[in-house]
Motif scaffolding. Sequence first.
Motif, PDB file in Angstrom:
ATOM      1  N   TRP A  31      14.846 -43.277  -3.628  1.00 34.05           N
ATOM      2  CA  TRP A  31      14.160 -41.992  -3.771  1.00 34.05           C
ATOM      3  C   TRP A  31      13.310 -42.129  -5.023  1.00 34.05           C
ATOM      4  N   PHE A 179      16.593 -29.856  -1.770  1.00 33.08           N
ATOM      5  CA  PHE A 179      16.831 -31.182  -2.335  1.00 33.08           C
ATOM      6  C   PHE A 179      18.172 -31.753  -1.887  1.00 33.08           C
ATOM      7  N   GLU A 180      19.170 -30.911  -1.699  1.00 30.06           N
ATOM      8  CA  GLU A 180      20.446 -31.408  -1.202  1.00 30.06           C
ATOM      9  C   GLU A 180      20.308 -31.917   0.232  1.00 30.06           C
ATOM     10  N   GLU A 183      18.606 -35.249   0.083  1.00 31.85           N
ATOM     11  CA  GLU A 183      19.533 -36.261  -0.432  1.00 31.85           C
ATOM     12  C   GLU A 183      20.484 -36.728   0.662  1.00 31.85           C
ATOM     13  N   GLN A 184      20.993 -35.810   1.470  1.00 29.77           N
ATOM     14  CA  GLN A 184      21.871 -36.182   2.574  1.00 29.77           C
ATOM     15  C   GLN A 184      21.137 -37.055   3.587  1.00 29.77           C
ATOM     16  N   ARG A 186      18.575 -39.019   2.994  1.00 31.04           N
ATOM     17  CA  ARG A 186      18.288 -40.318   2.385  1.00 31.04           C
ATOM     18  C   ARG A 186      19.473 -41.273   2.481  1.00 31.04           C
ATOM     19  N   ARG A 187      20.660 -40.747   2.497  1.00 34.49           N
ATOM     20  CA  ARG A 187      21.857 -41.589   2.497  1.00 34.49           C
ATOM     21  C   ARG A 187      22.090 -42.289   3.828  1.00 34.49           C
ATOM     22  N   TYR A 206      17.869 -36.135  -8.972  1.00 35.41           N
ATOM     23  CA  TYR A 206      17.943 -36.647  -7.603  1.00 35.41           C
ATOM     24  C   TYR A 206      17.383 -38.054  -7.413  1.00 35.41           C
ATOM     25  N   ASN A 208      16.488 -42.025  -7.728  1.00 30.54           N
ATOM     26  CA  ASN A 208      17.109 -43.208  -8.309  1.00 30.54           C
ATOM     27  C   ASN A 208      16.059 -44.102  -8.974  1.00 30.54           C
TER      28      ASN A 208
END
Length: 255
Positions: A31, A179-180, A183-184, A186-187, A206, A208
């Motif tokens: 990210w 954003f959450e 993030e989910q 992206r995983r 958020y 990396n």
Amino acid sequence: MALLDVQDLSVTIHGLQLVDSVSFTLEAGDWLMVAGPNGAGKSTLLAALTRGMPYTGRVSLAGRDAAALPPKAFARTLGVLAQQHSLNYDFTVEEVVSMGRYCHRGGVLAPHSDEDAAQIQLALERTGLAAQRGQSVLTLSGGELQRTFLAQLFAQDPKILLLDEPTNHLDIQYQAQLFELIEQWRRQPGRAVLSVVHDLSLARLYGNRAMLMHRSHVVAIGDKQSTFTRENLEHIYQMDVYAWMDRLHAPWKQG
């Protein structure tokens, strides 16, 4: 192989250099937060990556020249979430989300497959919009509308998400929700995100990886700690950003 490989990308409009020889890669799981002051070239870079602006250099998506990809193949690899959306038709939430499946279908009039239906349902559930699937998008709040277009991207199922200040006009609770959700997403295996941001706190929380731009150039790129240094931020913003952030957050620490 990088999901996104950008080499010497430049954008010049009417003799003005808006982006100057930018190079970076985006690997699965990344990210990358792109930050910098107004006029740094962030949004122009994003426009070039989405083929919305002519550029020189090379952009590769999963090893293929992005400029040569057919529109549907391009959309199956890369999706974009903008700041704002212009709505002129009384579509339902589900109708807007289902548009994300167009790049996987044979044509505009082709019926939805079982896979299409499953991806649309999953996107609605992930974004908490299943109960609002029949609601007109004209009746939604700003946060609900942005989640609807994020659900459209989830249904599109690209490998890369490009985000242009996606929470810029949203209340704080909607910023956190969006954003959450990203993030989910992206995983999942084989996914990556690139965001243009102004809020450095969100970028630190958020992302990396980070990239700082200033006056069309990349000033620094790498992990967050080595990029968002006091010296780098002071150089491009012409102020002590660390001191300002400490001052902003001090009242919250005091209770």
